[in-house]
Motif scaffolding. Structure first.
Motif, PDB file in Angstrom:
ATOM      1  N   PHE A 177     -11.928 -10.171  -5.882  1.00  0.00           N
ATOM      2  CA  PHE A 177     -10.744  -9.744  -5.133  1.00  0.00           C
ATOM      3  C   PHE A 177     -10.149  -8.469  -5.733  1.00  0.00           C
ATOM      4  O   PHE A 177      -9.718  -7.576  -5.001  1.00  0.00           O
ATOM      5  N   GLN A 178     -10.135  -8.378  -7.075  1.00  0.00           N
ATOM      6  CA  GLN A 178      -9.657  -7.143  -7.707  1.00  0.00           C
ATOM      7  C   GLN A 178     -10.566  -5.970  -7.343  1.00  0.00           C
ATOM      8  O   GLN A 178     -10.082  -4.853  -7.131  1.00  0.00           O
ATOM      9  N   LEU A 179     -11.874  -6.210  -7.276  1.00  0.00           N
ATOM     10  CA  LEU A 179     -12.808  -5.153  -6.861  1.00  0.00           C
ATOM     11  C   LEU A 179     -12.490  -4.692  -5.443  1.00  0.00           C
ATOM     12  O   LEU A 179     -12.463  -3.487  -5.155  1.00  0.00           O
ATOM     13  N   PHE A 180     -12.227  -5.633  -4.556  1.00  0.00           N
ATOM     14  CA  PHE A 180     -11.864  -5.288  -3.181  1.00  0.00           C
ATOM     15  C   PHE A 180     -10.586  -4.445  -3.148  1.00  0.00           C
ATOM     16  O   PHE A 180     -10.520  -3.419  -2.456  1.00  0.00           O
ATOM     17  N   LEU A 181      -9.567  -4.864  -3.906  1.00  0.00           N
ATOM     18  CA  LEU A 181      -8.309  -4.108  -3.924  1.00  0.00           C
ATOM     19  C   LEU A 181      -8.519  -2.704  -4.485  1.00  0.00           C
ATOM     20  O   LEU A 181      -7.885  -1.746  -4.027  1.00  0.00           O
ATOM     21  N   ASP A 182      -9.404  -2.575  -5.467  1.00  0.00           N
ATOM     22  CA  ASP A 182      -9.716  -1.248  -6.007  1.00  0.00           C
ATOM     23  C   ASP A 182     -10.382  -0.385  -4.928  1.00  0.00           C
ATOM     24  O   ASP A 182     -10.059   0.793  -4.764  1.00  0.00           O
TER      25      ASP A 182
ATOM     26  N   ILE B 234      -9.654   4.202  -0.825  1.00  0.00           N
ATOM     27  CA  ILE B 234      -9.489   4.746   0.537  1.00  0.00           C
ATOM     28  C   ILE B 234      -8.065   5.256   0.729  1.00  0.00           C
ATOM     29  O   ILE B 234      -7.845   6.324   1.312  1.00  0.00           O
ATOM     30  N   ILE B 235      -7.077   4.497   0.236  1.00  0.00           N
ATOM     31  CA  ILE B 235      -5.675   4.945   0.316  1.00  0.00           C
ATOM     32  C   ILE B 235      -5.507   6.274  -0.412  1.00  0.00           C
ATOM     33  O   ILE B 235      -4.800   7.180   0.044  1.00  0.00           O
ATOM     34  N   ASN B 236      -6.170   6.406  -1.550  1.00  0.00           N
ATOM     35  CA  ASN B 236      -6.054   7.619  -2.355  1.00  0.00           C
ATOM     36  C   ASN B 236      -6.582   8.837  -1.599  1.00  0.00           C
ATOM     37  O   ASN B 236      -6.087   9.952  -1.784  1.00  0.00           O
ATOM     38  N   GLN B 237      -7.576   8.629  -0.717  1.00  0.00           N
ATOM     39  CA  GLN B 237      -8.123   9.740   0.059  1.00  0.00           C
ATOM     40  C   GLN B 237      -7.391   9.958   1.380  1.00  0.00           C
ATOM     41  O   GLN B 237      -7.347  11.079   1.877  1.00  0.00           O
ATOM     42  N   TYR B 238      -6.828   8.888   1.952  1.00  0.00           N
ATOM     43  CA  TYR B 238      -6.124   8.991   3.236  1.00  0.00           C
ATOM     44  C   TYR B 238      -4.747   8.330   3.127  1.00  0.00           C
ATOM     45  O   TYR B 238      -4.501   7.274   3.709  1.00  0.00           O
ATOM     46  N   PRO B 239      -3.853   8.934   2.356  1.00  0.00           N
ATOM     47  CA  PRO B 239      -2.581   8.256   2.053  1.00  0.00           C
ATOM     48  C   PRO B 239      -1.696   7.975   3.260  1.00  0.00           C
ATOM     49  O   PRO B 239      -0.895   7.049   3.231  1.00  0.00           O
TER      50      PRO B 239
ATOM     51  N   LEU C 110     -18.765  10.896  -3.436  1.00  0.00           N
ATOM     52  CA  LEU C 110     -19.278  11.567  -4.620  1.00  0.00           C
ATOM     53  C   LEU C 110     -18.488  11.080  -5.834  1.00  0.00           C
ATOM     54  O   LEU C 110     -17.331  10.679  -5.702  1.00  0.00           O
ATOM     55  N   PRO C 111     -19.092  11.129  -7.035  1.00  0.00           N
ATOM     56  CA  PRO C 111     -18.343  10.686  -8.225  1.00  0.00           C
ATOM     57  C   PRO C 111     -16.984  11.360  -8.373  1.00  0.00           C
ATOM     58  O   PRO C 111     -16.020  10.737  -8.801  1.00  0.00           O
ATOM     59  N   SER C 112     -16.907  12.624  -7.985  1.00  0.00           N
ATOM     60  CA  SER C 112     -15.638  13.343  -8.122  1.00  0.00           C
ATOM     61  C   SER C 112     -14.578  12.857  -7.141  1.00  0.00           C
ATOM     62  O   SER C 112     -13.395  13.149  -7.303  1.00  0.00           O
ATOM     63  N   HIS C 113     -14.989  12.108  -6.103  1.00  0.00           N
ATOM     64  CA  HIS C 113     -14.020  11.614  -5.137  1.00  0.00           C
ATOM     65  C   HIS C 113     -13.396  10.289  -5.570  1.00  0.00           C
ATOM     66  O   HIS C 113     -12.360   9.892  -5.052  1.00  0.00           O
ATOM     67  N   LEU C 114     -14.052   9.587  -6.504  1.00  0.00           N
ATOM     68  CA  LEU C 114     -13.552   8.291  -6.953  1.00  0.00           C
ATOM     69  C   LEU C 114     -12.787   8.452  -8.253  1.00  0.00           C
ATOM     70  O   LEU C 114     -13.150   9.247  -9.109  1.00  0.00           O
ATOM     71  N   ALA C 115     -11.737   7.680  -8.388  1.00  0.00           N
ATOM     72  CA  ALA C 115     -10.874   7.799  -9.561  1.00  0.00           C
ATOM     73  C   ALA C 115     -10.565   6.425 -10.126  1.00  0.00           C
ATOM     74  O   ALA C 115     -10.724   5.404  -9.452  1.00  0.00           O
ATOM     75  N   LEU C 116     -10.128   6.398 -11.377  1.00  0.00           N
ATOM     76  CA  LEU C 116      -9.664   5.147 -11.956  1.00  0.00           C
ATOM     77  C   LEU C 116      -8.302   4.817 -11.366  1.00  0.00           C
ATOM     78  O   LEU C 116      -7.427   5.686 -11.267  1.00  0.00           O
ATOM     79  N   TRP C 117      -8.124   3.584 -10.958  1.00  0.00           N
ATOM     80  CA  TRP C 117      -6.845   3.132 -10.402  1.00  0.00           C
ATOM     81  C   TRP C 117      -5.853   2.968 -11.553  1.00  0.00           C
ATOM     82  O   TRP C 117      -5.727   1.916 -12.155  1.00  0.00           O
TER      83      TRP C 117
ATOM     84  N   TYR D  33      -2.976   0.151 -11.782  1.00  0.00           N
ATOM     85  CA  TYR D  33      -3.446  -1.203 -12.067  1.00  0.00           C
ATOM     86  C   TYR D  33      -3.961  -1.342 -13.501  1.00  0.00           C
ATOM     87  O   TYR D  33      -3.589  -2.263 -14.220  1.00  0.00           O
ATOM     88  N   PHE D  34      -4.805  -0.408 -13.934  1.00  0.00           N
ATOM     89  CA  PHE D  34      -5.479  -0.558 -15.219  1.00  0.00           C
ATOM     90  C   PHE D  34      -4.653  -0.064 -16.409  1.00  0.00           C
ATOM     91  O   PHE D  34      -4.842  -0.554 -17.524  1.00  0.00           O
ATOM     92  N   LEU D  35      -3.772   0.922 -16.197  1.00  0.00           N
ATOM     93  CA  LEU D  35      -3.109   1.569 -17.336  1.00  0.00           C
ATOM     94  C   LEU D  35      -1.587   1.408 -17.353  1.00  0.00           C
ATOM     95  O   LEU D  35      -0.922   2.038 -18.161  1.00  0.00           O
TER      96      LEU D  35
END
Length: 737
Positions: free
Chosen positions: A416-421, A426-431, A605-612, A615-617
């Motif tokens: 479920f955490q993976l799904f939320l990530d 997607i939210i991060n790219q299309y806010p 692409l790797p550059s399009h994905l970021a650490l959430w 949640y993590f920090l």
């Protein structure tokens, strides 16, 4: 005081100890709080009259106090004795041979909380530590606090004539009428509600009601079910406007029946399509990481983000994140979901998601596909109904995957955490496409560890019914005509938050069907045209031809300076490569401005994905940016949205329109205030400048929630090195440091 529940809710105090010091700072005792540490059957509670430093805001949970930790959130209990140089990981029903001078709680939400017993009674301190270890590891589902809580609530509400489950304005998919509405909403004319599992007589892990093709009779389904793993026959998920259907199913356990059953199921799905299109099957077990891989990656990310001090890990942080493979797995699920979207949208074919038991990977993929294709699921109510439909009612094993009973680490996995990530990516790219915020997603994840909600407590609806009936009988709770005790779903957020705090769930940028705008003095329904949305927000179109490649590129968290060369287009190379139909479909799509009320495909692409980060920090002091991070933009945008709402209201009054006919409300909107925003415009308490208390961790705070002080001079990361989860579960009591 910190305690938020009373014995009227079934909460009782088990043990307590006074003169306890809660550690706040990492390097000294300056700022530490003095108070009483209490273990109840629900939570670890610290009651103090001291105030936290620099704490000018308070987003309070109605079920928890400021310093409370639900027992279900406690991952490990570690006791330390300074003088004897001993430490021990406490398990349930264990003895403790030394008097602890320190208690460390490692929490499932990534917090590390420490208490000192220098001035406390040694026997009282020992009893509290043993009680926390015992009650945080219940031996049976009915020992989870939710049963006591709902037992008291239910009995009291019957006496007082109150319906404990009333007032929720969203489908729970526990009755045929709600499935009927979803069939009509998606235009799935050739599908019907099936009730052969009423009373869970066919399959214990399926819901009582689900949707099947009209051409499949109940008698046929009853013949087929014994050939599917756990009798889990195919379930309809969603229909595309073009008639293509998304279906999920377990594997066929009898190889002799494989071909015949496949043909019959596919034929029925084909008949349900207006154009009688083909049906394609996607084997998730072959194409995606398994639950053990996902758990291992999650543990590594937690180690990197929380356990290891930043000063030790800074140089290798990016490579460590890459080697954890967490973002690689996030990308894999998004990529596979995008491929399914192409089949439904671009090829006009129906898709069957097949998984061994259809209870883990299929929950993630089916939800992401619907989120990408259907804007309804990007609204708050729609998203909640999606989780209810594809996770809760479909039988995702929340009890096992959350490891609420601490019985089997092999069953634990953060699906479920993976799904939320993935949703956050997607939210991060299309806010502007989502009604809800990352704060909402984070709070939803945290709610998994508050064991009173039916949403996250059970492996399937049948388990909830069976356990609650047994519990009601054992406690002599009058059931009346009810089949089972009605646990509250998490979706009634008023149980946890005030209307004002719920406003943090609302996205000021959301462009939904109900959004309004002012044009030439007239309030109109807002429809964003293609010219309104800049394609520059969406990255370079040329990079998208890599979106659905085999994924041989290594996933890295790119440094900011490396983004430019990574994204530089090479048009000559692109012309030489022959595109597949899939690549052409996505290239054509990304070359056009996004329709936020249409299909959305994340760039991968790797550059399009970021650490959430939130949640993590959020608990890590070194990662907290004072007056910085995305919340600063959220603050400004909220004030602007609030000002627009106020101007619209004034305009309506000027025009003589009634507010009821022109405004739309959302479930998270405060009832007493027409504004949906947490930060208000023009308020005497609010200024346009960024408030001092805002940080990148808002609305959470690292203060008192992340104490990684060295143990007896040994760095905590060394002490925990090689741990499977937090620490080794082996007893360390007799080992000198």
């Amino acid at each position: 005081p910190s305690s938020s529940l009373t014995n009227q809710s079934g909460e009782i105090v088990v043990n307590e100890v006074s003169f306890v010091r809660k550690c706040i700072g990492a390097d000294s005792s300056h700022g530490d709080l003095w108070g009483k540490l209490i273990c109840t059957n629900f939570k670890v509670s610290f009651i103090t009259h001291d105030a936290l430093p620099k704490q000018r805001f308070q987003v309070a949970n109605r079920l928890l106090g400021e310093h409370d930790v639900p027992l279900a959130c406690v991952e490990q209990v570690v006791t330390v004795n300074d003088a004897k140089g001993k430490q021990k990981v406490l398990c349930s029903n264990q003895k403790l041979k030394f008097n602890p001078t320190e208690l460390i709680l490692y929490c499932k939400d990534f917090r590390i909380i420490r208490f000192r017993f220098d001035e406390a009674g040694p026997q009282s301190a020992k009893k509290v530590c043993l009680a926390i270890a015992h009650y945080s590891q219940p031996a049976d589902p009915q020992l989870l606090f939710g049963f006591e809580y709902i037992g008291k609530q239910y009995y009291g509400s019957l006496v007082n004539g109150v319906d404990p489950g009333g007032g929720l304005q969203m489908p729970l998919f526990d009755r045929p009428s709600e499935w009927d509405r979803e069939i009509k909403r998606t235009g799935a004319a050739e599908w019907r509600v099936c009730s052969i599992n009423e009373g869970y007589v066919v399959s214990p892990s399926l819901p009582e009601y689900f949707v099947v093709p009209v051409s499949l009779a109940d008698q046929d389904l009853k013949q087929y079910l014994c050939f599917f793993t756990a009798h889990r026959i195919p379930l309809w998920c969603w229909n595309h406007p073009n008639g293509s259907a998304l279906v999920r199913m377990a594997s066929i356990s009898d190889p002799l029946q494989q071909r015949k059953l496949d043909q019959r199921i596919c034929s029925a799905i084909t008949k349900s399509h207006p154009q009688r299109s083909d049906v394609l099957k996607s084997d998730l077990d072959k194409n995606l990481p398994n639950i053990q891989d996902i758990q291992a990656a999650f543990v590594k990310v937690r180690q990197i983000c929380v356990i290891e001090p930043f000063e030790e890990s800074e140089e290798k942080w990016l490579s460590s994140m890459e080697s954890s493979r967490w973002l690689e797995y996030v990308r894999a699920f998004l990529k596979h979901s995008a491929e399914v979207v192409y089949l439904l949208e671009g090829k006009h074919v129906s898709v069957i998601l097949q998984e061994e038991e259809d209870r883990d990977l299929s929950c993630v993929v089916s939800s992401l596909v619907q989120l990408m294709l259907d804007p309804h699921f990007r609204s708050l109510t729609g998203f909640q109904s999606l989780v209810q439909k594809e996770w809760v009612m479909a039988g995702h094993r929340f009890l096992h995957r959350c490891n609420h009973l601490k019985k089997n680490d092999k069953e634990e996995s953060p699906l479920f955490q993976l799904f939320l990530d993935c949703v956050w990516q997607i939210i991060n790219q299309y806010p502007a496409a989502f009604e809800f915020t990352e704060t909402y997603l984070t709070v939803l994840s945290d709610s998994m560890w508050i064991p009173v909600f039916s949403t996250f407590l059970f492996n399937c609806p049948q388990q909830r019914t069976e356990n609650s009936m047994d519990f009601a009988k054992s406690k002599c709770i009058p059931m009346g005509e009810e089949k089972a005790l009605r646990f509250p779903p998490v979706w009634d957020w008023s149980q946890q938050f005030t209307p004002k705090d719920q406003a943090l769930f609302n996205n000021p940028m959301y462009v939904g069907k109900g959004a309004t705008c002012v044009q030439n003095g007239t309030v109109k329904s807002f429809r964003r045209t293609k010219k309104n949305y800049s394609s520059t927000l969406r990255g370079m179109p040329s990079s998208l031809r890599n979106i659905l490649m085999d994924g041989h590129d290594s996933l890295t968290l790119s440094r900011r300076n490396s983004l430019v060369p990574r994204l530089k287009p090479d048009f000559s190379q692109i012309r030489e490569v022959v595109e597949s139909p899939t690549e052409r479909f996505f290239r054509d799509w990304v070359s056009r401005p996004a329709d936020l009320q249409g299909m959305l495909i994340p760039q991968l692409l790797p550059s399009h994905l970021a650490l959430w980060r939130l949640y993590f920090l959020r608990w890590v002091p070194e990662a907290s940016i004072p007056k910085g991070g995305p919340v600063t933009a959220y603050h400004k945008l909220s004030q602007l949205a609030d000002e627009v709402e106020k101007l619209q209201s004034q305009l309506r009054q000027y025009k003589g329109a009634t507010p009821a006919s022109t405004t739309t409300s959302t479930p998270s909107a405060p009832q007493s205030d027409h504004s949906r925003m947490y930060f208000k415009a023009g308020s005497t308490h609010e200024s346009s400048s960024t408030p001092e208390y805002l940080s990148s961790s808002f609305p959470f705070s690292p203060v008192g929630n992340m104490c990684r002080r060295s143990i007896l001079g040994t760095p905590l990361s060394k002490f925990l090195n090689g741990a499977k989860i937090w620490l080794s579960t082996e007893t360390l009591a007799n080992e000198a440091l």
